[in-house]
Design a protein around this motif. Structure first.
Motif: not given
Length: 258
Positions: A11-33
């Motif tokens: 379920g983790a992104p491939a090595a060296g690949k920045r995830p397209e979506e990131q959840r930090l508690g209630p905060v959702l970040r996508r793409r370059d954020k």
């Protein structure tokens, strides 16, 4: 075919690949954020930047602490009346003497006196409360031109944030007496009127002391604000105007069940 950019089986992104979506508690970040690292990593990293203590999330904790200090300090006050007025009122003026008499009369009627804790009309009301051996409260505010709490304040709280201080004025008062004042006094007055008009707080009396000073404002409300349909005639019933100390006390306390 397999996608070379796909995540691994874990379920983790491939090595060296920045995830397209990131959840930090209630905060959702996508793409370059998406942020590098994890929240725990940033917390435990002692070499990171220190400017985080000045960020908005950190200020929330400061704001929370101010509410806690205010609530904790004032929760056991007896019934109280907030007295507003100018910090520039001279000590030898009739307005100052009226403030002292109002402070005394409120205590004699069974009320604590809450002011902004500064000089002028605020000091006058606190002085009257002390001379009548009552509870004298000052809610100060951090300003560039530091004034400090006047010497007649027996219970004082200094705030960083105006909106926290305003909450305390409203929450722990059963009514307001407003002496002649400047922009700060007008701000407090219209804040109170708006809260009562919109029924954000239970209706309570607001008394303007000093008809000569307040009549111009009242004429403007009648002849401009109400005349142009920006307010209703009923809004003029939200406050009383008087020049008599005894009448001011009667008006501001008559609706209060102690």
């Amino acid at each position: 075919m397999t996608n070379p950019d796909a995540s691994t089986d874990s379920g983790a992104p491939a090595a060296g690949k920045r995830p397209e979506e990131q959840r930090l508690g209630p905060v959702l970040r996508r793409r370059d954020k998406v942020q590098a690292g994890t929240t725990d990593q940033r917390l435990l990293d002692s070499d990171g930047p220190s400017e985080w203590v000045h960020t908005d999330p950190w200020r929330v904790l400061r704001i929370q602490s101010e509410f806690i200090e205010g609530f904790g300090t004032l929760a056991e006050l007896p019934p109280a009346i907030s007295v507003f007025g100018s910090a520039r009122t001279p000590v030898d003026s009739p307005e100052y003497r009226a403030g002292v008499e109002i402070g005394k009369a409120l205590v004699e009627a069974g009320f604590a006196v809450i002011t902004g804790g500064g000089p002028g009309a605020m000091q006058a009301a606190n002085q009257g409360a002390v001379e009548a051996k009552g509870t004298s409260v000052g809610l100060g505010i951090e300003l560039p031109f530091e004034q400090g709490l006047n010497p007649y304040v027996d219970i004082g709280v200094n705030f960083r944030y105006f909106f926290v201080r305003k909450t305390m004025f409203v929450k722990y008062a059963q009514g307001f007496v407003v002496l002649p004042g400047g922009l700060g006094t007008l701000d407090e007055l219209f804040e109170a009127l708006t809260l009562v008009q919109t029924r954000k707080v239970t209706r309570f009396p607001i008394v303007l002391f000093g008809s000569r000073y307040w009549n111009g404002l009242i004429d403007w409300l009648k002849n401009t604000v109400i005349a142009e349909g920006k307010a209703s005639e009923a809004d003029l019933l939200l406050f009383h105007v008087t020049d008599d100390v005894d009448e001011a006390i009667s008006l501001v306390t008559k609706e209060v069940a102690k």
